[in-house]
Motif scaffolding. Structure first.
Motif, PDB file in Angstrom:
ATOM      1  N   GLU A  28       0.835  -1.206   0.000  1.00 47.45           N
ATOM      2  CA  GLU A  28       0.000   0.000   0.000  1.00 47.45           C
ATOM      3  C   GLU A  28       0.873   1.260   0.000  1.00 47.45           C
ATOM      4  N   PHE A  29       1.909   1.271   0.839  1.00 48.38           N
ATOM      5  CA  PHE A  29       2.835   2.407   0.873  1.00 48.38           C
ATOM      6  C   PHE A  29       3.523   2.571  -0.488  1.00 48.38           C
ATOM      7  N   LYS A  30       3.908   1.440  -1.072  1.00 49.97           N
ATOM      8  CA  LYS A  30       4.600   1.475  -2.355  1.00 49.97           C
ATOM      9  C   LYS A  30       3.729   2.112  -3.430  1.00 49.97           C
ATOM     10  N   THR A  31       2.469   1.743  -3.464  1.00 50.31           N
ATOM     11  CA  THR A  31       1.536   2.312  -4.448  1.00 50.31           C
ATOM     12  C   THR A  31       1.444   3.828  -4.285  1.00 50.31           C
ATOM     13  N   LEU A  32       1.312   4.279  -3.038  1.00 44.53           N
ATOM     14  CA  LEU A  32       1.216   5.715  -2.780  1.00 44.53           C
ATOM     15  C   LEU A  32       2.496   6.452  -3.166  1.00 44.53           C
ATOM     16  N   ILE A  33       3.619   5.876  -2.815  1.00 44.95           N
ATOM     17  CA  ILE A  33       4.900   6.520  -3.102  1.00 44.95           C
ATOM     18  C   ILE A  33       5.177   6.543  -4.600  1.00 44.95           C
ATOM     19  N   GLU A  34       4.858   5.459  -5.293  1.00 41.38           N
ATOM     20  CA  GLU A  34       5.051   5.442  -6.750  1.00 41.38           C
ATOM     21  C   GLU A  34       4.202   6.511  -7.434  1.00 41.38           C
ATOM     22  N   ALA A  35       2.986   6.722  -6.952  1.00 35.49           N
ATOM     23  CA  ALA A  35       2.123   7.767  -7.518  1.00 35.49           C
ATOM     24  C   ALA A  35       2.722   9.150  -7.262  1.00 35.49           C
ATOM     25  N   LYS A  36       3.238   9.357  -6.059  1.00 40.48           N
ATOM     26  CA  LYS A  36       3.881  10.636  -5.741  1.00 40.48           C
ATOM     27  C   LYS A  36       5.132  10.838  -6.586  1.00 40.48           C
ATOM     28  N   ARG A  39      13.258   1.964  -1.888  1.00 40.75           N
ATOM     29  CA  ARG A  39      14.309   1.002  -1.554  1.00 40.75           C
ATOM     30  C   ARG A  39      14.090   0.414  -0.158  1.00 40.75           C
ATOM     31  N   ARG A  40      13.669   1.274   0.779  1.00 39.67           N
ATOM     32  CA  ARG A  40      13.401   0.774   2.131  1.00 39.67           C
ATOM     33  C   ARG A  40      12.205  -0.178   2.121  1.00 39.67           C
ATOM     34  N   ILE A  41      11.242   0.077   1.248  1.00 38.95           N
ATOM     35  CA  ILE A  41      10.109  -0.851   1.131  1.00 38.95           C
ATOM     36  C   ILE A  41      10.606  -2.195   0.616  1.00 38.95           C
ATOM     37  N   GLU A  42      11.461  -2.167  -0.401  1.00 35.16           N
ATOM     38  CA  GLU A  42      12.029  -3.417  -0.933  1.00 35.16           C
ATOM     39  C   GLU A  42      12.783  -4.181   0.154  1.00 35.16           C
ATOM     40  N   ASN A  43      13.493  -3.439   1.007  1.00 39.20           N
ATOM     41  CA  ASN A  43      14.273  -4.059   2.085  1.00 39.20           C
ATOM     42  C   ASN A  43      13.424  -4.383   3.311  1.00 39.20           C
ATOM     43  N   LYS A  44      12.142  -4.022   3.234  1.00 37.99           N
ATOM     44  CA  LYS A  44      11.182  -4.246   4.314  1.00 37.99           C
ATOM     45  C   LYS A  44      11.561  -3.498   5.596  1.00 37.99           C
ATOM     46  N   THR A  45      12.215  -2.348   5.416  1.00 37.22           N
ATOM     47  CA  THR A  45      12.581  -1.522   6.566  1.00 37.22           C
ATOM     48  C   THR A  45      11.827  -0.193   6.577  1.00 37.22           C
ATOM     49  N   TYR A  46      10.930   0.001   5.627  1.00 40.41           N
ATOM     50  CA  TYR A  46      10.178   1.250   5.555  1.00 40.41           C
ATOM     51  C   TYR A  46       9.250   1.365   6.763  1.00 40.41           C
ATOM     52  N   GLY A  47       9.221   2.551   7.345  1.00 33.09           N
ATOM     53  CA  GLY A  47       8.328   2.804   8.465  1.00 33.09           C
ATOM     54  C   GLY A  47       8.923   2.473   9.816  1.00 33.09           C
ATOM     55  N   ILE A  48      10.199   2.124   9.849  1.00 28.47           N
ATOM     56  CA  ILE A  48      10.875   1.835  11.101  1.00 28.47           C
ATOM     57  C   ILE A  48      11.764   3.028  11.450  1.00 28.47           C
ATOM     58  N   CYS A  49      11.575   3.591  12.629  1.00 30.19           N
ATOM     59  CA  CYS A  49      12.363   4.742  13.067  1.00 30.19           C
ATOM     60  C   CYS A  49      13.824   4.325  13.213  1.00 30.19           C
ATOM     61  N   GLU A  77      11.425   1.572  16.454  1.00 32.18           N
ATOM     62  CA  GLU A  77       9.998   1.283  16.554  1.00 32.18           C
ATOM     63  C   GLU A  77       9.293   1.707  15.274  1.00 32.18           C
ATOM     64  N   LEU A  78       8.083   1.148  15.086  1.00 31.10           N
ATOM     65  CA  LEU A  78       7.304   1.482  13.910  1.00 31.10           C
ATOM     66  C   LEU A  78       6.781   2.912  14.004  1.00 31.10           C
ATOM     67  N   ILE A  79       6.852   3.621  12.895  1.00 34.31           N
ATOM     68  CA  ILE A  79       6.271   4.953  12.796  1.00 34.31           C
ATOM     69  C   ILE A  79       4.770   4.743  12.547  1.00 34.31           C
ATOM     70  N   ASP A  80       3.948   5.566  13.166  1.00 35.34           N
ATOM     71  CA  ASP A  80       2.499   5.441  13.031  1.00 35.34           C
ATOM     72  C   ASP A  80       2.104   5.437  11.548  1.00 35.34           C
ATOM     73  N   LYS A  81       1.239   4.505  11.188  1.00 37.42           N
ATOM     74  CA  LYS A  81       0.829   4.349   9.785  1.00 37.42           C
ATOM     75  C   LYS A  81       0.186   5.610   9.224  1.00 37.42           C
ATOM     76  N   ARG A  82      -0.614   6.301  10.028  1.00 38.98           N
ATOM     77  CA  ARG A  82      -1.251   7.540   9.562  1.00 38.98           C
ATOM     78  C   ARG A  82      -0.207   8.582   9.165  1.00 38.98           C
ATOM     79  N   ARG A  83       0.872   8.642   9.911  1.00 39.79           N
ATOM     80  CA  ARG A  83       1.946   9.590   9.592  1.00 39.79           C
ATOM     81  C   ARG A  83       2.630   9.217   8.265  1.00 39.79           C
TER      82      ARG A  83
END
Length: 105
Positions: free
Chosen positions: A12-20, A82-92, A97-103
Motif C-alpha cells: 500500500e505504501f509502495k503504491t502511494l509513493i510510486e504515484a507521488k 528502496r526501504r520498502i524493498e528491504n522491508k525496513t520502511y516505516g521503522i524509526c 519502533e514502527l512509525i504510526d501508519k497515519r503519519r
C-alpha cells in the motif's frame, strides 16, 4: 509490537509513493521545459533591457530552485521505495519502533 509493517501494508505504501514519484517526475520535466523555453526565448533579447534581464534572471533562479527541491523530493521517494524493498520502511532509525501508519500515509 511488530518490528516491521506487513507485506500488504508495504504494498500500500509502495503504491502511494510510486504515484507521488510519478507526479514529482512530471513536475521535474515541466520545470526543466520551462527553464529551457525561457532560456531559448531570451537568448536573442539578452542585454537589450536591464529590467528584462533582471526579471529573466529572477525567473530562472526561481525555477531552478523549484527544480532542485523537486529532484531532492524524488530522491527521497526513491529511497523510500528502496526501504520498502528491504522491508525496513516505516521503522524509526533512532528508536527502531514502527512509525504510526497515519503519519506514513
Amino acid at each position: 509490537m511488530e518490528n516491521r509493517y506487513s507485506d500488504a501494508d508495504l504494498a500500500e505504501f509502495k503504491t502511494l509513493i510510486e504515484a507521488k514519484l510519478e507526479k514529482t517526475q512530471t513536475q521535474i520535466d515541466d520545470l526543466e521545459g520551462q527553464i529551457q523555453e525561457a532560456t531559448e526565448s531570451s537568448e536573442d533579447d539578452f542585454g537589450t533591457d536591464m529590467i528584462d534581464d533582471s526579471s529573466f534572471g529572477s525567473q530562472i533562479e526561481f525555477l531552478s530552485e523549484m527544480l532542485v527541491r523537486q529532484k531532492k523530493h524524488a530522491t527521497s521517494l526513491e529511497n523510500a521505495l528502496r526501504r520498502i524493498e528491504n522491508k525496513t520502511y516505516g521503522i524509526c532509525v533512532v528508536t527502531g519502533e514502527l512509525i504510526d501508519k497515519r503519519r506514513l500515509m
